[in-house]
Every structure is written in structure tokens, then in C-alpha cells.
Design a protein around this motif. Structure first.
Motif, PDB file in Angstrom:
ATOM      1  N   PRO A   3       0.837  -1.199   0.000  1.00  0.00           N
ATOM      2  CA  PRO A   3       0.000   0.000   0.000  1.00  0.00           C
ATOM      3  C   PRO A   3       0.870   1.246   0.000  1.00  0.00           C
ATOM      4  O   PRO A   3       1.903   1.281   0.649  1.00  0.00           O
ATOM      5  CB  PRO A   3      -0.811  -0.122   1.300  1.00  0.00           C
ATOM      6  N   SER A   7      -1.818   8.413  -0.462  1.00  0.00           N
ATOM      7  CA  SER A   7      -2.502   8.330  -1.756  1.00  0.00           C
ATOM      8  C   SER A   7      -2.410   9.646  -2.523  1.00  0.00           C
ATOM      9  O   SER A   7      -2.917   9.737  -3.634  1.00  0.00           O
ATOM     10  CB  SER A   7      -3.960   7.923  -1.543  1.00  0.00           C
ATOM     11  N   THR A  31      -8.326  -2.506  -5.924  1.00  0.00           N
ATOM     12  CA  THR A  31      -7.696  -3.816  -5.988  1.00  0.00           C
ATOM     13  C   THR A  31      -8.568  -4.728  -6.840  1.00  0.00           C
ATOM     14  O   THR A  31      -9.733  -4.431  -7.090  1.00  0.00           O
ATOM     15  CB  THR A  31      -7.539  -4.428  -4.580  1.00  0.00           C
ATOM     16  N   VAL A  37      -8.602   1.988  -3.500  1.00  0.00           N
ATOM     17  CA  VAL A  37      -7.236   2.387  -3.151  1.00  0.00           C
ATOM     18  C   VAL A  37      -7.116   3.909  -3.180  1.00  0.00           C
ATOM     19  O   VAL A  37      -6.592   4.516  -2.259  1.00  0.00           O
ATOM     20  CB  VAL A  37      -6.208   1.744  -4.108  1.00  0.00           C
ATOM     21  N   THR A  93      -4.361  -4.863  -9.365  1.00  0.00           N
ATOM     22  CA  THR A  93      -4.909  -3.516  -9.224  1.00  0.00           C
ATOM     23  C   THR A  93      -5.460  -3.053 -10.565  1.00  0.00           C
ATOM     24  O   THR A  93      -4.988  -3.493 -11.614  1.00  0.00           O
ATOM     25  CB  THR A  93      -3.808  -2.533  -8.757  1.00  0.00           C
ATOM     26  N   LEU A 123       2.363   2.476  -6.905  1.00  0.00           N
ATOM     27  CA  LEU A 123       1.798   1.412  -6.064  1.00  0.00           C
ATOM     28  C   LEU A 123       2.858   0.436  -5.588  1.00  0.00           C
ATOM     29  O   LEU A 123       2.759  -0.118  -4.501  1.00  0.00           O
ATOM     30  CB  LEU A 123       0.687   0.667  -6.814  1.00  0.00           C
TER      31      LEU A 123
END
Length: 129
Positions: A3, A7, A31, A37, A93, A123
């Protein structure tokens, strides 16, 4: 997939894609099992969209595999009111881009590979360098 620590970089890339392609209204990263995400969307439906997009991508992947076409790169849903484009970011993803009726599909197809590459690196984290 690790993760991301924040973000912010993912959202910045989604916003950059929106600025480059006319007609994008929303975009999300989820995902393959439908967990949200990151999102560049004002809609309150991001988590539902993540789940639906994962299901759509899974269907496209299974169809491509059944036909011997290799790994799925993207899938496009054209509806009366707009478009949804799913793109694989690695194996686990996906990126979903929602566009209105005026979505510049040709422009999106030009920009999508670069965006997917950048998102995949973000990512993967610093180790992907």
C-alpha cells in the motif's frame, strides 16, 4: 502490492489524467477484489464503483483468457450516457475511468499506457524505482 504511504501521489496522477483527456468525470484505483485504493471523484459511490469495476475487469480477464488472447489490458463499457474504461495496473490492481458522452476515447487510449505505468510504479513503492 504494497500500500502506498500516501494516496496523494496517486490522486495527483488521476487528476493529471483528467486534465489531459476531455470528458473524464471520475477515476478510481481499486484492488482486483474490489477494495478502493484511491479516487479522483466527488461521487459518494467510489466504494461501490470499485467493487463493480473489479467484477467487470474479472469478467473481461476471464473472457480474454478463455479465447486465448492473453492478459487483459483494458475494457470499455459504452452506455447511453457515457463510458467506463477499465485498465489493468499489474495483476492485482485496476484503474477505472468514467467519462461523459464527450469522452475523448482516442485521447484516453494515448494517455492510458503512461498513466498505468506511473500508477504501477507508485503502487509498487520506492523499491520499484
Amino acid at each position: 502490492m504494497k500500500p502506498p504511504s500516501s494516496s496523494t501521489a496517486l490522486i495527483s496522477e488521476l487528476q493529471a489524467l483528467r486534465e489531459k483527456v476531455v470528458g473524464i468525470t471520475d477515476s478510481i484505483i481499486s484492488t482486483s477484489d474490489g477494495l478502493l485504493v484511491a479516487s479522483d471523484s466527488d461521487s459518494g459511490e467510489q466504494e461501490s464503483l470499485a467493487a463493480l469495476c473489479a467484477a467487470g475487469m474479472a469478467l473481461g480477464s476471464r473472457t480474454a483468457a478463455h479465447l486465448g488472447l492473453g492478459g487483459l489490458r483494458e475494457s470499455v463499457v459504452r452506455a447511453a450516457g457515457g463510458h467506463v474504461v477499465f485498465a489493468a495496473i499489474g495483476e492485482h490492481t485496476l484503474l477505472a475511468v468514467v467519462g461523459d458522452e464527450g469522452l475523448d476515447l482516442a485521447g484516453l487510449r494515448r494517455e492510458l499506457p503512461g498513466a498505468v505505468d506511473v500508477l504501477g510504479k507508485l503502487l509498487a513503492g520506492p523499491a520499484a524505482g
